[in-house]
Design an enzyme around this catalytic site. Structure first.
Site, PDB file in Angstrom:
ATOM      1  N   ASN A   2       0.701  -3.951   7.950  1.00  0.00           N
ATOM      2  CA  ASN A   2       1.416  -4.277   6.710  1.00  0.00           C
ATOM      3  C   ASN A   2       2.450  -3.216   6.330  1.00  0.00           C
ATOM      4  O   ASN A   2       3.593  -3.527   6.016  1.00  0.00           O
ATOM      5  CB  ASN A   2       0.426  -4.457   5.558  1.00  0.00           C
ATOM      6  CG  ASN A   2      -0.373  -5.745   5.701  1.00  0.00           C
ATOM      7  OD1 ASN A   2       0.189  -6.816   5.877  1.00  0.00           O
ATOM      8  ND2 ASN A   2      -1.688  -5.641   5.639  1.00  0.00           N
ATOM      9  N   HIS A  16      -0.919   7.030   3.858  1.00  0.00           N
ATOM     10  CA  HIS A  16       0.337   6.491   4.409  1.00  0.00           C
ATOM     11  C   HIS A  16       1.448   7.486   4.100  1.00  0.00           C
ATOM     12  O   HIS A  16       1.588   7.927   2.957  1.00  0.00           O
ATOM     13  CB  HIS A  16       0.686   5.155   3.753  1.00  0.00           C
ATOM     14  CG  HIS A  16      -0.364   4.101   3.924  1.00  0.00           C
ATOM     15  ND1 HIS A  16      -0.601   3.481   5.124  1.00  0.00           N
ATOM     16  CD2 HIS A  16      -1.246   3.577   3.043  1.00  0.00           C
ATOM     17  CE1 HIS A  16      -1.578   2.606   4.978  1.00  0.00           C
ATOM     18  NE2 HIS A  16      -1.991   2.652   3.721  1.00  0.00           N
ATOM     19  N   ALA A  19       0.811  -1.218   0.000  1.00  0.00           N
ATOM     20  CA  ALA A  19       0.000   0.000   0.000  1.00  0.00           C
ATOM     21  C   ALA A  19       0.848   1.273   0.000  1.00  0.00           C
ATOM     22  O   ALA A  19       0.318   2.376  -0.113  1.00  0.00           O
ATOM     23  CB  ALA A  19      -0.925  -0.002   1.210  1.00  0.00           C
TER      24      ALA A  19
HETATM   25  N1  LIG Z   1       1.260  -5.107   2.158  1.00  0.00           N
HETATM   26  C1  LIG Z   1       0.262  -4.237   2.161  1.00  0.00           C
HETATM   27  O1  LIG Z   1       0.471  -3.019   2.148  1.00  0.00           O
HETATM   28  C2  LIG Z   1      -1.168  -4.723   2.171  1.00  0.00           C
HETATM   29  C3  LIG Z   1      -2.205  -3.841   1.822  1.00  0.00           C
HETATM   30  C4  LIG Z   1      -3.506  -4.321   1.838  1.00  0.00           C
HETATM   31  C5  LIG Z   1      -3.776  -5.643   2.212  1.00  0.00           C
HETATM   32  N2  LIG Z   1      -2.737  -6.458   2.542  1.00  0.00           N
HETATM   33  C6  LIG Z   1      -3.005  -7.849   2.958  1.00  0.00           C
HETATM   34  O2  LIG Z   1      -3.390  -8.614   1.837  1.00  0.00           O
HETATM   35  C7  LIG Z   1      -4.154  -9.733   2.267  1.00  0.00           C
HETATM   36  C8  LIG Z   1      -5.331  -9.946   1.307  1.00  0.00           C
HETATM   37  O3  LIG Z   1      -6.160  -8.811   1.316  1.00  0.00           O
HETATM   38  P1  LIG Z   1      -7.537  -8.812   0.495  1.00  0.00           P
HETATM   39  O4  LIG Z   1      -8.008  -7.421   0.504  1.00  0.00           O
HETATM   40  O5  LIG Z   1      -7.388  -9.496  -0.814  1.00  0.00           O
HETATM   41  O6  LIG Z   1      -8.456  -9.685   1.467  1.00  0.00           O
HETATM   42  P2  LIG Z   1      -9.862 -10.362   1.126  1.00  0.00           P
HETATM   43  O7  LIG Z   1     -10.504 -10.626   2.440  1.00  0.00           O
HETATM   44  O8  LIG Z   1     -10.599  -9.587   0.091  1.00  0.00           O
HETATM   45  O9  LIG Z   1      -9.447 -11.746   0.458  1.00  0.00           O
HETATM   46  C9  LIG Z   1      -8.677 -12.706   1.119  1.00  0.00           C
HETATM   47  C10 LIG Z   1      -8.733 -14.005   0.341  1.00  0.00           C
HETATM   48  O10 LIG Z   1      -7.799 -14.903   0.923  1.00  0.00           O
HETATM   49  C11 LIG Z   1      -8.384 -16.165   1.087  1.00  0.00           C
HETATM   50  N3  LIG Z   1      -7.797 -16.781   2.270  1.00  0.00           N
HETATM   51  C12 LIG Z   1      -7.874 -16.350   3.553  1.00  0.00           C
HETATM   52  N4  LIG Z   1      -7.191 -17.192   4.352  1.00  0.00           N
HETATM   53  C13 LIG Z   1      -6.682 -18.149   3.555  1.00  0.00           C
HETATM   54  C14 LIG Z   1      -5.919 -19.287   3.783  1.00  0.00           C
HETATM   55  N5  LIG Z   1      -5.520 -19.625   5.017  1.00  0.00           N
HETATM   56  N6  LIG Z   1      -5.566 -20.057   2.732  1.00  0.00           N
HETATM   57  C15 LIG Z   1      -5.943 -19.739   1.483  1.00  0.00           C
HETATM   58  N7  LIG Z   1      -6.680 -18.660   1.195  1.00  0.00           N
HETATM   59  C16 LIG Z   1      -7.056 -17.896   2.219  1.00  0.00           C
HETATM   60  C17 LIG Z   1      -9.879 -15.905   1.247  1.00  0.00           C
HETATM   61  O11 LIG Z   1     -10.531 -17.008   0.819  1.00  0.00           O
HETATM   62  C18 LIG Z   1     -10.073 -14.692   0.341  1.00  0.00           C
HETATM   63  O12 LIG Z   1     -10.287 -15.141  -0.974  1.00  0.00           O
HETATM   64  C19 LIG Z   1      -4.536  -9.442   3.727  1.00  0.00           C
HETATM   65  O13 LIG Z   1      -3.743 -10.249   4.588  1.00  0.00           O
HETATM   66  C20 LIG Z   1      -4.168  -7.992   3.912  1.00  0.00           C
HETATM   67  O14 LIG Z   1      -3.736  -7.701   5.242  1.00  0.00           O
HETATM   68  C21 LIG Z   1      -1.452  -6.035   2.516  1.00  0.00           C
END
Ligand SMILES: NC(=O)c1ccc[n+]([C@@H]2O[C@H](COP(=O)([O-])OP(=O)(O)OC[C@H]3O[C@@H](n4cnc5c(N)ncnc54)[C@H](O)[C@@H]3O)[C@@H](O)[C@H]2O)c1
Length: 275
Positions: free
Chosen positions: A198, A228, A132
């Site tokens: 994150n 951010h 992000a």
């Molecule tokens: N690095 C960054 O700056 C940043 C920014 C935003 C989000 N993220 C992270 O990215 C990740 C995904 O975000 P999102 O918005 O796509 O979430 P989301 O809730 O829209 O989707 C998550 C997906 O992951 C799947 N999932 C969850 N646990 C699982 C597991 N144990 N095994 C397999 N699949 C699994 C779910 O089925 C769902 O399809 C989150 O952990 C979030 O914290 C990181």
């Protein structure tokens, strides 16, 4: 990159796959999704929408053995902290590169060390996209010159802090002005606010670590997007970075930029020029 694995089918996976379908120079041989059993219909719907433009063959798996049997060159985790813990080591030990977007999970230094050890053992790489935030290239370059300070400020609308300890510190529904409710190390921020960790974790890993990266968290009623910002002082120069993220339509809690940062990493792997 000819064979891609993706963990998850939510907001970030959607941005990644939709973008790859438009931007990859040539279709992949294989695209494999790993999701929990209750998400297979959602994963299949995503493949029905973008799969034929992206890869010659597509599959949905509900266990890690199935994903690895499809022989991905790289797996992009777009899922959750739990997914990093459950699958990270196995993927890296198998010799497959792993792109992790749930970087907050790596505030657990035991997990971080295990993943780096697994990457060494498997001859693979653990890859952390900028997520992000941006400017991670400049932060790492500045670290090589010698970092003096890294200060991160995470600003979100009050409702975005609901369900966190901020609820007990502030009247989130009644805020009239921005309120700083946390000031401390990235380590403390990760332990108190794990689902907002994150960006702080990314900055800590790229820069001067969890204990020396300073974090301020702000509830700001005057904004509608997550903002951010980080400031760096170093021997080669000082800089600030500010990014006002737009939310993902598929998951308003997540930032669109994070999905595009994973797409960038994967497109670079399929392209003759890397940027
Ligand atoms: N690095 C960054 O700056 C940043 C920014 C935003 C989000 N993220 C992270 O990215 C990740 C995904 O975000 P999102 O918005 O796509 O979430 P989301 O809730 O829209 O989707 C998550 C997906 O992951 C799947 N999932 C969850 N646990 C699982 C597991 N144990 N095994 C397999 N699949 C699994 C779910 O089925 C769902 O399809 C989150 O952990 C979030 O914290 C990181």
């Amino acid at each position: 990159m000819k064979r891609l694995g993706v963990i998850g089918c939510g907001g970030i996976a959607d941005v990644v796959l939709t973008t790859l379908a438009k931007e990859l120079p040539a279709p992949l041989d294989q695209l494999s999704l790993l999701v929990p059993a209750q998400f297979t219909a959602q994963a299949q719907a995503l493949l029905d929408r973008v799969g034929s433009k992206l890869a010659q063959k597509c599959s949905v798996h509900t266990d890690i053995a199935g994903l690895l049997a499809s022989k991905p060159d790289v797996v992009a985790e777009c899922a959750s902290h739990v997914a990093v813990r459950d699958y990270g080591e196995t993927i890296l030990k198998s010799g497959c590169d792993l792109v992790v977007i749930s970087i907050g999970s790596l505030s657990d230094e035991g997990l971080y060390d295990r993943l780096v050890g697994a990457a060494k053992g498997g001859g693979a790489r653990l890859v952390l996209p900028s997520g992000a935030i941006g400017g991670i290239d400049a932060l790492v370059a500045a670290r090589l010159s010698g970092l003096e300070s890294v200060v991160y400020t995470g600003r979100k609308p009050p409702k975005a802090w609901k369900g966190t300890p901020a609820e007990k510190l502030l009247s989130l529904d009644a805020l009239a002005e921005p309120a700083v409710f946390f000031e401390g190390s990235a380590r403390k921020a990760a332990s108190d606010y794990p689902f907002n960790a994150n960006v702080a974790a990314t900055l800590a890993i790229a820069g001067i670590g969890l204990d020396n990266t300073k974090v301020r968290l702000v509830a700001d009623p005057s904004i509608s997007r997550n903002v951010h910002e980080f400031a760096v002082s170093s021997a080669c120069g000082d800089f600030t970075m500010k990014l006002e993220g737009r939310p993902s339509p598929a998951n308003p809690k997540t930032s669109l930029m994070a999905g595009y940062s994973v797409a960038r990493e994967l497109i670079n792997r399929a392209s003759p020029m890397v940027i």
